[in-house]
Design a protein around this motif. Sequence first.
Motif, PDB file in Angstrom:
ATOM      1  N   UNK A  83       0.742  -1.342  -0.073  1.00 19.31           N
ATOM      2  CA  UNK A  83      -0.065  -0.093  -0.185  1.00 19.31           C
ATOM      3  C   UNK A  83       0.856   1.353  -0.031  1.00 19.31           C
ATOM      4  N   UNK A  84       0.659   2.422  -1.044  1.00 19.56           N
ATOM      5  CA  UNK A  84       1.403   3.425  -0.940  1.00 19.56           C
ATOM      6  C   UNK A  84       1.427   4.182   0.351  1.00 19.56           C
ATOM      7  N   UNK A  85       2.770   4.577   0.723  1.00 16.07           N
ATOM      8  CA  UNK A  85       3.158   5.356   1.874  1.00 16.07           C
ATOM      9  C   UNK A  85       2.718   4.587   3.293  1.00 16.07           C
ATOM     10  N   UNK A  86       2.609   3.404   3.047  1.00 18.39           N
ATOM     11  CA  UNK A  86       2.494   2.623   4.276  1.00 18.39           C
ATOM     12  C   UNK A  86       3.755   2.232   4.844  1.00 18.39           C
ATOM     13  N   UNK A  87       3.863   1.697   6.363  1.00 23.24           N
ATOM     14  CA  UNK A  87       4.837   1.215   6.930  1.00 23.24           C
ATOM     15  C   UNK A  87       5.663   0.232   6.221  1.00 23.24           C
ATOM     16  N   UNK A  88       4.945  -0.819   5.495  1.00 21.80           N
ATOM     17  CA  UNK A  88       5.483  -1.888   4.795  1.00 21.80           C
ATOM     18  C   UNK A  88       6.315  -1.284   3.673  1.00 21.80           C
ATOM     19  N   UNK A  89       5.728  -0.262   2.785  1.00 19.75           N
ATOM     20  CA  UNK A  89       6.501   0.237   1.709  1.00 19.75           C
ATOM     21  C   UNK A  89       7.669   0.747   2.190  1.00 19.75           C
ATOM     22  N   UNK A  90       7.756   1.720   3.237  1.00 19.77           N
ATOM     23  CA  UNK A  90       8.920   2.185   3.773  1.00 19.77           C
ATOM     24  C   UNK A  90       9.996   1.213   4.293  1.00 19.77           C
ATOM     25  N   UNK A  91       9.655   0.274   5.013  1.00 17.63           N
ATOM     26  CA  UNK A  91      10.573  -0.695   5.433  1.00 17.63           C
ATOM     27  C   UNK A  91      11.063  -1.550   4.245  1.00 17.63           C
ATOM     28  N   UNK A  92      10.386  -1.894   3.154  1.00 18.36           N
ATOM     29  CA  UNK A  92      11.018  -2.633   2.054  1.00 18.36           C
ATOM     30  C   UNK A  92      12.068  -2.106   1.484  1.00 18.36           C
ATOM     31  N   UNK A  93      11.609  -0.680   1.284  1.00 24.24           N
ATOM     32  CA  UNK A  93      12.454   0.415   0.602  1.00 24.24           C
ATOM     33  C   UNK A  93      13.721   0.593   1.264  1.00 24.24           C
ATOM     34  N   UNK A  94      13.747   0.652   2.652  1.00 28.88           N
ATOM     35  CA  UNK A  94      15.035   0.717   3.402  1.00 28.88           C
ATOM     36  C   UNK A  94      15.806  -0.496   3.302  1.00 28.88           C
ATOM     37  N   UNK A  95      15.075  -1.835   3.451  1.00 24.33           N
ATOM     38  CA  UNK A  95      15.798  -2.843   3.458  1.00 24.33           C
ATOM     39  C   UNK A  95      16.585  -3.237   2.144  1.00 24.33           C
ATOM     40  N   UNK A  96      15.777  -2.856   0.965  1.00 25.76           N
ATOM     41  CA  UNK A  96      16.300  -2.892  -0.242  1.00 25.76           C
ATOM     42  C   UNK A  96      17.502  -2.145  -0.484  1.00 25.76           C
ATOM     43  N   UNK A  97      17.539  -0.885   0.125  1.00 23.12           N
ATOM     44  CA  UNK A  97      18.781   0.028  -0.029  1.00 23.12           C
ATOM     45  C   UNK A  97      19.998  -0.557   0.897  1.00 23.12           C
ATOM     46  N   UNK A  98      19.602  -0.982   1.827  1.00 18.37           N
ATOM     47  CA  UNK A  98      20.749  -1.619   2.759  1.00 18.37           C
ATOM     48  C   UNK A  98      21.287  -2.812   1.926  1.00 18.37           C
ATOM     49  N   UNK A  99      20.573  -3.759   1.301  1.00 23.23           N
ATOM     50  CA  UNK A  99      20.950  -4.780   0.639  1.00 23.23           C
ATOM     51  C   UNK A  99      21.704  -4.537  -0.657  1.00 23.23           C
ATOM     52  N   UNK A 100      21.347  -3.309  -1.239  1.00 20.46           N
ATOM     53  CA  UNK A 100      22.061  -2.605  -2.497  1.00 20.46           C
ATOM     54  C   UNK A 100      23.410  -2.302  -1.758  1.00 20.46           C
ATOM     55  N   UNK A 101      23.631  -1.657  -0.844  1.00 18.94           N
ATOM     56  CA  UNK A 101      24.866  -1.171  -0.055  1.00 18.94           C
ATOM     57  C   UNK A 101      25.882  -2.627   0.113  1.00 18.94           C
ATOM     58  N   UNK A 102      25.151  -3.564   0.571  1.00 20.14           N
ATOM     59  CA  UNK A 102      25.825  -4.693   0.829  1.00 20.14           C
ATOM     60  C   UNK A 102      26.259  -5.502  -0.503  1.00 20.14           C
ATOM     61  N   UNK A 103      25.510  -5.355  -1.782  1.00 21.74           N
ATOM     62  CA  UNK A 103      25.855  -5.970  -2.863  1.00 21.74           C
ATOM     63  C   UNK A 103      27.076  -5.259  -3.406  1.00 21.74           C
ATOM     64  N   UNK A 104      27.122  -3.786  -3.487  1.00 23.55           N
ATOM     65  CA  UNK A 104      28.251  -3.233  -3.830  1.00 23.55           C
ATOM     66  C   UNK A 104      29.559  -3.555  -3.220  1.00 23.55           C
ATOM     67  N   UNK A 105      29.304  -3.517  -1.895  1.00 22.02           N
ATOM     68  CA  UNK A 105      30.479  -4.000  -0.999  1.00 22.02           C
ATOM     69  C   UNK A 105      31.136  -5.359  -0.936  1.00 22.02           C
ATOM     70  N   UNK A 106      30.196  -6.189  -1.492  1.00 31.02           N
ATOM     71  CA  UNK A 106      30.632  -7.513  -1.784  1.00 31.02           C
ATOM     72  C   UNK A 106      31.532  -7.570  -3.351  1.00 31.02           C
ATOM     73  N   UNK A 107      30.724  -6.574  -4.010  1.00 27.24           N
ATOM     74  CA  UNK A 107      31.266  -6.728  -5.531  1.00 27.24           C
ATOM     75  C   UNK A 107      32.744  -6.053  -5.592  1.00 27.24           C
ATOM     76  N   UNK A 108      32.945  -4.886  -4.628  1.00 29.47           N
ATOM     77  CA  UNK A 108      34.153  -4.420  -4.802  1.00 29.47           C
ATOM     78  C   UNK A 108      35.285  -4.947  -3.756  1.00 29.47           C
ATOM     79  N   UNK A 109      34.540  -5.800  -3.101  1.00 30.97           N
ATOM     80  CA  UNK A 109      35.648  -6.635  -1.827  1.00 30.97           C
ATOM     81  C   UNK A 109      36.120  -5.724  -0.867  1.00 30.97           C
ATOM     82  N   UNK A 110      35.077  -4.599  -0.398  1.00 30.39           N
ATOM     83  CA  UNK A 110      35.354  -3.856   0.562  1.00 30.39           C
ATOM     84  C   UNK A 110      34.118  -3.966   1.630  1.00 30.39           C
TER      85      UNK A 110
END
Length: 229
Positions: free
Chosen positions: A165-192
């Motif tokens: 549901x737009x602007x719901x707690x679930x939407x913001x939680x998923x968004x933040x979780x995805x951003x954290x996982x993307x940071x992690x993906x980039x750090x794994x790729x760069x070996x840092x």
Amino acid sequence: MEKFYNLIKKIDSVVAFAEVGGSTQKDQSKDFDFLVVVTDHEATLLYFQKIFKTKILDDSIRILNYGDRPINLAVYTEEELFSKINLYLSTYSPLGEIREWAVGYWIPEIFIQDIENSHIIYDLNNQLNNIKQNICDTKMRIFNNFFNKVLMDIEIKTNLLSEAIPNSLLEYTLRNSIILSLYRLESLKSNKVRNFLNIDNCENDLKKLTVVELKNFSHEVKLLIGKLL
């Protein structure tokens, strides 16, 4: 710290220990982190509790009354360490662990890189050298395993985001979780991987994702993943 090192060496159950974490990289770490290999886990923890003011944090013990910085000791038997490393090679390995002191969750690849970069202080029967060699032999397989797991995690959560549901707690939680996982993906790729959660060390496109409008978010995530693959 030499006096502290000598004190650790005199403990009967301790067979090896090494400095790990940020202080080995000269990054002005606020505390000292050590990996301690023992023959008896519980007896070692009890010994430290008797001679120091301590706090137990999951698999580690924090010494609060020695020197000018807190000292954290991660205590394992040799079998426990090898079991952890083998688990990280498995398809059943968890993406992370919830810990009291961790932001988000504790990620295993930092543990792996900390052992790889550790400064061995004492190694009675060459246990830590054997463990470090095992890490050198398996690190890229472990990192590739987690890269693929994080990629799947992002894909699943991006699909869930499209149904939220737009602007719901679930939407913001998923968004933040995805951003954290993307940071992690980039750090794994760069070996840092020690740069995980440090946005200043991430690519500019990844920084921009934190302010992308939610309606464009999933599209931007797919574009970023394409660049990381």
